[in-house]
Write a protein that holds these residues in place. Structure first.
Motif, mmCIF file in Angstrom:
data_model
loop_
_atom_site.group_PDB
_atom_site.id
_atom_site.type_symbol
_atom_site.label_atom_id
_atom_site.label_comp_id
_atom_site.label_asym_id
_atom_site.label_seq_id
_atom_site.Cartn_x
_atom_site.Cartn_y
_atom_site.Cartn_z
ATOM 1 N N LEU A 1 -27.216 19.362 39.029
ATOM 2 C CA LEU A 1 -26.941 20.705 39.533
ATOM 3 C C LEU A 1 -25.479 20.899 39.885
ATOM 4 C CD1 LEU A 1 -30.066 21.180 41.845
ATOM 5 C CD2 LEU A 1 -29.734 22.003 39.500
ATOM 6 N N GLU A 2 -24.682 19.848 39.736
ATOM 7 C CA GLU A 2 -23.258 19.933 40.078
ATOM 8 C C GLU A 2 -22.446 20.387 38.867
ATOM 9 O OE1 GLU A 2 -19.750 17.163 42.053
ATOM 10 O OE2 GLU A 2 -21.647 16.290 41.386
ATOM 11 N N ARG A 3 -21.622 21.404 39.061
ATOM 12 C CA ARG A 3 -20.783 21.943 38.000
ATOM 13 C C ARG A 3 -19.335 21.884 38.450
ATOM 14 N NH1 ARG A 3 -23.951 25.156 34.689
ATOM 15 N NH2 ARG A 3 -22.130 26.325 34.051
ATOM 16 N N ILE A 4 -18.522 21.143 37.718
ATOM 17 C CA ILE A 4 -17.109 20.991 38.066
ATOM 18 C C ILE A 4 -16.269 21.657 36.972
ATOM 19 C CG2 ILE A 4 -15.259 19.352 38.546
ATOM 20 C CD1 ILE A 4 -17.461 17.312 39.197
ATOM 21 N N PRO A 5 -15.504 22.698 37.306
ATOM 22 C CA PRO A 5 -14.661 23.347 36.279
ATOM 23 C C PRO A 5 -13.586 22.381 35.780
ATOM 24 C CG PRO A 5 -14.892 24.722 38.240
ATOM 25 C CD PRO A 5 -15.421 23.375 38.614
ATOM 26 N N VAL A 6 -13.466 22.289 34.461
ATOM 27 C CA VAL A 6 -12.476 21.376 33.872
ATOM 28 C C VAL A 6 -11.585 22.098 32.869
ATOM 29 C CG1 VAL A 6 -13.895 19.333 34.202
ATOM 30 C CG2 VAL A 6 -14.129 20.673 32.104
ATOM 31 N N GLY A 7 -11.751 23.395 32.717
ATOM 32 C CA GLY A 7 -10.892 24.131 31.790
ATOM 33 C C GLY A 7 -11.116 23.693 30.351
ATOM 34 N N ASN B 1 -29.160 11.497 24.838
ATOM 35 C CA ASN B 1 -29.473 10.150 24.381
ATOM 36 C C ASN B 1 -28.528 9.081 24.911
ATOM 37 O OD1 ASN B 1 -29.586 8.108 21.657
ATOM 38 N ND2 ASN B 1 -31.520 8.903 22.443
ATOM 39 N N TRP B 2 -27.353 9.489 25.343
ATOM 40 C CA TRP B 2 -26.381 8.496 25.800
ATOM 41 C C TRP B 2 -26.399 8.312 27.309
ATOM 42 C CZ3 TRP B 2 -21.039 8.542 22.901
ATOM 43 C CH2 TRP B 2 -21.268 8.214 21.565
ATOM 44 N N ASN B 3 -27.236 9.061 27.998
ATOM 45 C CA ASN B 3 -27.340 8.966 29.459
ATOM 46 C C ASN B 3 -26.003 9.181 30.159
ATOM 47 O OD1 ASN B 3 -30.104 8.413 29.319
ATOM 48 N ND2 ASN B 3 -29.715 6.229 29.014
ATOM 49 N N THR B 4 -25.180 10.053 29.569
ATOM 50 C CA THR B 4 -23.908 10.365 30.216
ATOM 51 C C THR B 4 -24.082 11.421 31.296
ATOM 52 O OG1 THR B 4 -23.486 12.030 28.517
ATOM 53 C CG2 THR B 4 -22.567 9.836 28.171
ATOM 54 N N PHE B 5 -25.209 12.133 31.259
ATOM 55 C CA PHE B 5 -25.543 13.151 32.251
ATOM 56 C C PHE B 5 -24.479 14.246 32.342
ATOM 57 C CE2 PHE B 5 -27.391 9.122 33.720
ATOM 58 C CZ PHE B 5 -28.725 9.453 33.582
ATOM 59 N N ASP B 6 -23.787 14.490 31.245
ATOM 60 C CA ASP B 6 -22.791 15.561 31.208
ATOM 61 C C ASP B 6 -23.140 16.493 30.057
ATOM 62 O OD1 ASP B 6 -20.646 17.231 31.281
ATOM 63 O OD2 ASP B 6 -19.256 15.793 30.368
#
Length: 319
Positions: free
Chosen positions: A68-74, A280-285
């Motif tokens: 649920l966390e969203r971090i703006p990265v441009g 599939n890579w479990n990067t959760f991003d």
């Protein structure tokens, strides 16, 4: 005797509230409330299931999303994409799929249609047999061809050994040099029947006068095919190519089942790579795969527009 002019309604007379002029004479036109009733459900489904997910994917590509966390990265995801070697391998493989595989699909379908049009023996049975793969699911087709490509007892290697070509036997899906071609052949086998039906219908719709005139001029089969049939089928063949091109740019099912993008990313496509990075890579991003999907969405749209401009025919055939 009553005069006809007295019983005919005047041309300008109409019931109160009725539409006037061309609007009344065109049965296809209706009022706005009726249009809204019929179109609104379709628009809601379109915006809910197509437009919103597309815009949301573009929006998410500017974030790093973990749960649920969203971090703006441009534009960080897009900058990382430029340095991602696996992504560029997937792009290369997808372009091979998109530009080469449709040629194989359409050519195979055209050859099968010509064979049926020429009256090959057993045409009724062959028409059904060649179209049957279209009805099979990708799972069935993938498993069937994984058996065919099996190194030990697959039909391909068994056949090669039977004729003394043992040196040509390979692990077709395990060799990075042949895996992509093996999957492309499988895909062409599945869709050859669909292209065959379309080409056969187009051939039967050709004007018989032109074909009969060519036969009266002693035009051989090869010449008739080259100078008459194929040129007249050009719009149909180009449309089939463009449709196949769009399908190949997002190919996923067959690749995922047969190879999972391997070996060594030899069959990796953009669609399989997006899925891997998302789930599939479990990067959760989910931000980075959204950036990949956004870039590829733009590439597909640009490619389709370019193909339509290149293949746009300004010449009209006159019979």
């Amino acid at each position: 005797m009553t005069d006809v002019a007295t019983i005919e309604a005047p041309a300008t007379a109409r019931a109160p509230g009725a539409p006037s002029g061309a609007r009344a004479s065109d049965p296809r036109r209706t009022s706005w409330p009726v249009l809204v009733v019929f179109v609104a459900p379709a628009l809601l489904v379109y915006f809910g299931l197509t437009a919103y997910p597309a815009f949301r994917t573009i929006y998410d590509s500017f974030f790093t999303i973990e749960g649920l966390e969203r971090i703006p990265v441009g534009l960080a995801n897009y900058n990382a994409l430029l340095q991602d070697e696996t992504f560029w391998v997937a792009v290369r493989n997808t372009f091979v799929w998109a530009f080469v595989a449709p040629v194989l699909d359409v050519a195979t379908g055209l050859l099968l249609a010509l064979a049926l049009y020429a009256g090959v023996p057993g045409a009724r049975f062959l028409r059904i047999a060649w179209f049957t793969p279209v009805l099979l699911s990708y799972v069935v087709v993938a498993i069937l061809w994984m058996w065919i490509y099996n190194y030990d007892w697959g039909v391909v290697n068994v056949g090669l050994r039977a004729v003394g070509l043992d040196s040509l036997t390979k692990s077709w899906l395990g060799d990075p040099n042949f895996a992509l071609a093996a999957v492309i052949v499988t895909h062409a086998w599945k869709w050859a029947g669909f292209n065959m039906v379309v080409c056969l219908a187009a051939i039967h719709s050709l004007p018989s006068e032109v074909l009969e005139a060519s036969e009266l001029d002693n035009c051989g089969w090869a010449a008739k095919l080259r100078h008459i049939i194929v040129p007249m089928l050009k719009p149909t063949l180009l449309n089939l190519y463009v449709l196949a091109f769009i399908g190949k740019m997002k190919v996923f099912d067959l690749v995922w089942i047969m190879t999972g993008g391997g070996p060594l990313w030899a069959t990796e496509t953009v669609s399989t790579y997006v899925y891997k990075r998302a789930f599939n890579w479990n990067t959760f991003d989910l931000g980075y795969p959204s950036a990949i999907a956004t870039v590829w969405f733009g590439v597909v749209c640009a490619a389709v527009i370019l193909l339509n401009r290149v293949f746009r025919s300004k010449d009209r055939l006159e019979y």
